[in-house]
Design a protein around this motif. Structure first.
Motif, mmCIF file in Angstrom:
data_model
loop_
_atom_site.group_PDB
_atom_site.id
_atom_site.type_symbol
_atom_site.label_atom_id
_atom_site.label_comp_id
_atom_site.label_asym_id
_atom_site.label_seq_id
_atom_site.Cartn_x
_atom_site.Cartn_y
_atom_site.Cartn_z
ATOM 1 N N ALA A 118 0.424 9.103 -0.741
ATOM 2 C CA ALA A 118 -0.281 7.845 -0.999
ATOM 3 C C ALA A 118 0.392 7.115 -2.158
ATOM 4 O O ALA A 118 1.074 7.726 -2.975
ATOM 5 N N ASP A 177 -5.454 1.734 -0.778
ATOM 6 C CA ASP A 177 -6.114 1.983 0.501
ATOM 7 C C ASP A 177 -5.352 1.308 1.634
ATOM 8 O O ASP A 177 -5.215 1.868 2.719
ATOM 9 N N SER A 178 -4.887 0.069 1.382
ATOM 10 C CA SER A 178 -4.121 -0.663 2.391
ATOM 11 C C SER A 178 -3.354 -1.787 1.712
ATOM 12 O O SER A 178 -3.732 -2.260 0.641
ATOM 13 N N VAL A 179 -2.273 -2.198 2.368
ATOM 14 C CA VAL A 179 -1.481 -3.319 1.875
ATOM 15 C C VAL A 179 -0.810 -3.995 3.066
ATOM 16 O O VAL A 179 -0.397 -3.325 4.013
ATOM 17 N N ASP A 180 -0.789 -5.334 3.027
ATOM 18 C CA ASP A 180 -0.016 -6.087 4.003
ATOM 19 C C ASP A 180 0.671 -7.204 3.223
ATOM 20 O O ASP A 180 0.716 -7.170 1.998
ATOM 21 N N THR A 240 -2.569 -9.061 1.207
ATOM 22 C CA THR A 240 -3.736 -8.388 0.643
ATOM 23 C C THR A 240 -3.417 -6.941 0.267
ATOM 24 O O THR A 240 -2.781 -6.221 1.031
ATOM 25 N N LEU A 241 -3.880 -6.552 -0.908
ATOM 26 C CA LEU A 241 -3.729 -5.182 -1.407
ATOM 27 C C LEU A 241 -5.121 -4.677 -1.784
ATOM 28 O O LEU A 241 -5.830 -5.323 -2.560
ATOM 29 N N LYS A 242 -5.522 -3.535 -1.207
ATOM 30 C CA LYS A 242 -6.817 -2.932 -1.551
ATOM 31 C C LYS A 242 -6.560 -1.635 -2.298
ATOM 32 O O LYS A 242 -5.832 -0.764 -1.814
ATOM 33 N N GLN A 290 -13.561 -0.047 -5.336
ATOM 34 C CA GLN A 290 -12.531 -0.732 -4.559
ATOM 35 C C GLN A 290 -12.404 -2.186 -4.993
ATOM 36 O O GLN A 290 -13.402 -2.873 -5.205
ATOM 37 N N THR A 334 -10.010 -5.794 -4.142
ATOM 38 C CA THR A 334 -9.093 -6.439 -3.212
ATOM 39 C C THR A 334 -8.307 -7.510 -3.947
ATOM 40 O O THR A 334 -8.889 -8.396 -4.575
#
Length: 108
Positions: free
Chosen positions: A50, A70-73, A76-78, A87, A89
Motif C-alpha cells: 500500500a 485508499d484510492s487515487v486517480d 482524486t486521492l483518498k 478518511q 478526500t
C-alpha cells in the motif's frame, strides 16, 4: 519503505472544518499544510503493498501522522489517517491553481 508511486505525486487540496489542507508529495517526501498553522512533513512510499504516509506535525498534532492511500486517480486521492481525521478526500491541484468546489473560510 520504497518510493511513492507516480499516482500520488504532486499537490492535493482538501477542505476540512472550514480550513484548506494541502498535501504535497515529491518523490519520497511528503508534507501537509493546513490553514491555521499546522504543518507536517515526512515520507511517502510503498509499505506492505500500500501507499503510506508517515509524518511529524508541528505542535505535536497527531491528526495526520500516519495515512494509507485508499484510492487515487488523475483527480482524486483518498487517504485514511490514523488520527481523528479518518478518511479525507483530496482534489489534484494543477498548474498552481486551487481546484473548484473548495469550502470557503468566512470573513472575520
Amino acid at each position: 519503505m520504497t518510493g511513492a508511486s507516480a499516482g500520488i505525486q504532486g499537490s492535493w487540496i482538501a477542505g476540512a472544518g472550514g480550513k484548506i489542507v494541502a498535501l504535497v508529495v515529491s518523490g519520497k517526501q511528503a508534507g501537509i499544510f493546513q490553514t491555521g498553522g499546522t504543518m507536517c512533513n515526512g515520507t511517502a512510499g510503498a509499505e506492505n503493498g500500500a501507499q503510506v504516509f508517515h509524518l511529524n506535525c508541528s505542535g505535536g498534532a497527531k491528526d495526520r501522522t500516519t495515512g494509507r492511500v485508499d484510492s487515487v486517480d488523475g483527480t482524486t486521492l483518498k487517504v485514511t489517517w490514523s488520527g481523528k481525521v479518518g478518511q479525507e478526500t483530496y482534489t489534484k491541484a494543477e498548474g498552481g491553481k486551487l481546484p473548484s468546489g473548495l469550502p470557503t473560510v468566512p470573513a472575520r
